[in-house]
Design a protein around this motif. Structure first.
Motif, mmCIF file in Angstrom:
data_model
loop_
_atom_site.group_PDB
_atom_site.id
_atom_site.type_symbol
_atom_site.label_atom_id
_atom_site.label_comp_id
_atom_site.label_asym_id
_atom_site.label_seq_id
_atom_site.Cartn_x
_atom_site.Cartn_y
_atom_site.Cartn_z
ATOM 1 N N GLY A 1 -1.990 -5.311 -5.184
ATOM 2 C CA GLY A 1 -2.753 -4.054 -5.276
ATOM 3 C C GLY A 1 -4.199 -4.236 -4.814
ATOM 4 N N ARG A 2 -4.476 -3.801 -3.594
ATOM 5 C CA ARG A 2 -5.822 -4.017 -3.026
ATOM 6 C C ARG A 2 -6.881 -3.205 -3.758
ATOM 7 N NH1 ARG A 2 -3.724 -1.526 2.667
ATOM 8 N NH2 ARG A 2 -3.362 0.609 2.004
ATOM 9 N N THR A 3 -6.488 -2.065 -4.331
ATOM 10 C CA THR A 3 -7.476 -1.252 -5.044
ATOM 11 C C THR A 3 -7.968 -2.001 -6.292
ATOM 12 O OG1 THR A 3 -5.831 -0.097 -6.404
ATOM 13 C CG2 THR A 3 -6.356 0.886 -4.284
ATOM 14 N N ARG B 1 -4.129 10.504 0.939
ATOM 15 C CA ARG B 1 -5.469 10.747 0.404
ATOM 16 C C ARG B 1 -6.586 10.118 1.226
ATOM 17 N NH1 ARG B 1 -2.013 11.230 -3.516
ATOM 18 N NH2 ARG B 1 -1.143 9.447 -2.451
ATOM 19 N N THR B 2 -6.432 8.848 1.566
ATOM 20 C CA THR B 2 -7.568 8.170 2.199
ATOM 21 C C THR B 2 -7.884 8.817 3.541
ATOM 22 O OG1 THR B 2 -6.923 6.157 1.060
ATOM 23 C CG2 THR B 2 -8.502 5.914 2.859
ATOM 24 N N ARG B 3 -6.845 9.000 4.375
ATOM 25 C CA ARG B 3 -7.115 9.562 5.700
ATOM 26 C C ARG B 3 -7.594 11.008 5.592
ATOM 27 N NH1 ARG B 3 -4.429 12.332 9.650
ATOM 28 N NH2 ARG B 3 -2.414 12.199 8.611
ATOM 29 N N THR C 1 -1.149 1.069 -11.588
ATOM 30 C CA THR C 1 -0.902 0.923 -10.142
ATOM 31 C C THR C 1 0.591 0.914 -9.841
ATOM 32 O OG1 THR C 1 -0.871 -1.491 -10.271
ATOM 33 C CG2 THR C 1 -2.995 -0.466 -9.754
ATOM 34 N N ARG C 2 0.890 1.255 -8.623
ATOM 35 C CA ARG C 2 2.262 1.261 -8.084
ATOM 36 C C ARG C 2 2.644 -0.166 -7.659
ATOM 37 N NH1 ARG C 2 3.810 1.641 -2.461
ATOM 38 N NH2 ARG C 2 1.640 1.464 -1.862
ATOM 39 N N VAL C 3 3.902 -0.533 -7.860
ATOM 40 C CA VAL C 3 4.381 -1.811 -7.307
ATOM 41 C C VAL C 3 4.477 -1.630 -5.789
ATOM 42 C CG1 VAL C 3 6.289 -3.467 -7.284
ATOM 43 C CG2 VAL C 3 5.523 -2.463 -9.450
ATOM 44 N N GLN C 4 3.807 -2.515 -5.052
ATOM 45 C CA GLN C 4 3.570 -2.330 -3.607
ATOM 46 C C GLN C 4 4.789 -2.776 -2.788
ATOM 47 O OE1 GLN C 4 -0.075 -1.429 -2.419
ATOM 48 N NE2 GLN C 4 0.341 -0.504 -4.420
ATOM 49 N N ARG C 5 5.763 -1.915 -2.743
ATOM 50 C CA ARG C 5 7.040 -2.214 -2.096
ATOM 51 C C ARG C 5 6.883 -2.838 -0.696
ATOM 52 N NH1 ARG C 5 11.618 2.329 -1.916
ATOM 53 N NH2 ARG C 5 13.359 0.982 -1.395
ATOM 54 N N ASN D 1 -8.238 -5.632 0.335
ATOM 55 C CA ASN D 1 -9.339 -4.819 -0.183
ATOM 56 C C ASN D 1 -9.185 -3.341 0.153
ATOM 57 O OD1 ASN D 1 -11.262 -6.475 -1.444
ATOM 58 N ND2 ASN D 1 -11.871 -7.334 0.520
ATOM 59 N N HIS D 2 -9.859 -2.511 -0.619
ATOM 60 C CA HIS D 2 -9.858 -1.073 -0.338
ATOM 61 C C HIS D 2 -11.174 -0.504 -0.881
ATOM 62 C CE1 HIS D 2 -8.639 2.924 0.356
ATOM 63 N NE2 HIS D 2 -7.432 2.931 -0.197
ATOM 64 N N PRO D 3 -12.293 -0.821 -0.209
ATOM 65 C CA PRO D 3 -13.599 -0.491 -0.802
ATOM 66 C C PRO D 3 -13.847 0.990 -1.042
ATOM 67 C CG PRO D 3 -13.841 -1.289 1.474
ATOM 68 C CD PRO D 3 -12.424 -1.557 1.072
HETATM 69 C C1 NCD Z 1 -3.695 2.948 -2.487
HETATM 70 C C2 NCD Z 1 -3.638 2.034 -1.282
HETATM 71 O O1 NCD Z 1 -3.386 2.490 -0.158
HETATM 72 O O2 NCD Z 1 -3.880 0.861 -1.499
HETATM 73 N N1 NCD Z 1 -3.613 4.298 -2.132
HETATM 74 C C3 NCD Z 1 -4.756 4.980 -1.846
HETATM 75 O O3 NCD Z 1 -5.423 4.717 -0.871
HETATM 76 N N2 NCD Z 1 -5.174 5.901 -2.727
HETATM 77 C C4 NCD Z 1 -2.749 2.582 -3.564
HETATM 78 C C5 NCD Z 1 -1.291 2.438 -3.232
HETATM 79 O O4 NCD Z 1 -0.861 2.679 -2.093
HETATM 80 O O5 NCD Z 1 -0.554 2.119 -4.145
#
Ligand code: NCD
Length: 307
Positions: A161-163, A51-53, A224-228, A128-130
């Protein structure tokens, strides 16, 4: 050169202005279709992303611009040992603006100090993930009409979880919000966020492991997803990964106008049976992210005098 590394790099007034621009883009896309004609965005992604890219790239195309992309860390000179600083100096020669994601906290900041074009942090490690926060804020605005008087539940991996960290920072600047932090013991919100953000801004919050107990109070539930990829050992990940799975039953005591959010990707955290519930907002977030990234690219290129 103005860059956006942290959501706090943008004032509350600037966030309002970005939301206004995004809403205008939604209503009048043709007005914006050529504002970046001939300009280039570079996406430098040293970590996986869908999504982000892609939303950054779609955003630049919809503004009339072009995109150059590095989506595989292994295919760039980083694999030969090139520093982030040198990469930033190099890419600045080819482009007007950079969006960068990196597994190391602070890497986009280092890039911004060395680049001669604006740098946007597209996610740095567990920090972070602004721009996800921009997507989240537009979603909250469109669903709730305000950033005040809300009870927001953050659920899942609040440690890595940076978000979550960025959204808590952003929402802490608005009035009369409450936060409920729902996570397993091991994945609680880092104490620096609690101290420097929640306590400093006098935001009432509670910590719990009980999602169902918190449910009736919530206006927004941010799953949020657990950040494996941030775990040191796979066993801990396997033990914690399914700590919270939102299903139809768990929503029984939820408000009628609850807004269910998730930055995605989802693994198991939300049952697909919920996707058709009108309260599910996570695919709206995806689309809102593109509009807010369009608004941000426009703002930074204008300030840089590029457009
Ligand atoms: C998030 C991330 O990359 O932090 N994904 C995203 O950019 N939408 C969340 C995640 O990876 O769990």
């Amino acid at each position: 050169m103005r860059s956006v590394i942290d959501v706090l790099d943008l004032s509350v007034e600037e966030l309002d202005e970005l939301i206004k621009t995004a809403l205008d883009i939604i209503d009048n896309p043709e007005k914006y279709a050529h504002v970046c004609d001939g300009k280039k965005l570079a996406t430098l992604f040293f970590e996986p992303s869908t999504r982000t890219r892609m939303s950054f790239e779609a955003a630049m195309y919809e503004l009339g611009g072009h995109v150059i992309s590095m989506s595989e860390a292994g295919s760039s000179s980083a694999a030969k040992g090139e520093s982030v600083a040198d990469t930033a100096k190099t890419v600045s020669c080819y482009t007007d603006i950079i969006a960068m994601r990196h597994p190391k906290e602070g890497a986009p900041l280092v890039a911004s100090l060395n680049a001669s074009v604006p740098v946007i942090n597209a996610g740095d490690g567990g920090h972070n993930h602004p721009t996800q926060t921009l997507a989240d804020l537009l979603t909250i605005y469109r669903e709730k009409g305000s950033f005040e008087n809300l009870t927001i539940g953050f659920c899942g991996d609040l440690k890595f979880g940076r978000t979550v960290h960025s959204l808590i920072n952003a929402l802490s600047r608005y009035g009369n919000n409450k936060m409920i932090l729902i996570s397993p013991e091991e994945l609680k919100l880092p104490s620096y966020v609690k101290k420097d953000v929640l306590q400093k801004n006098r935001i009432p919050y509670e910590q719990t492991t009980d999602l169902v107990g918190a449910m009736p109070k919530l206006d927004i539930l941010y799953m949020t997803r657990v950040q494996r990829e941030r775990f040191f050992n796979e066993e801990d990940y396997l033990r914690l990964k399914d700590s919270y799975i939102l299903d139809v039953k768990k929503l029984e005591n939820a408000k009628e106008d609850l807004c269910i959010m998730h930055p995605l990707p989802r693994v198991n955290e939300i049952s697909i049976a919920i996707d058709d519930d009108p309260r599910a907002c996570y695919f709206k977030q995806v689309l809102n992210g593109k509009y807010m990234r369009m608004a941000l690219i426009l703002k930074l290129l204008k300030e840089a005098g590029t457009i």
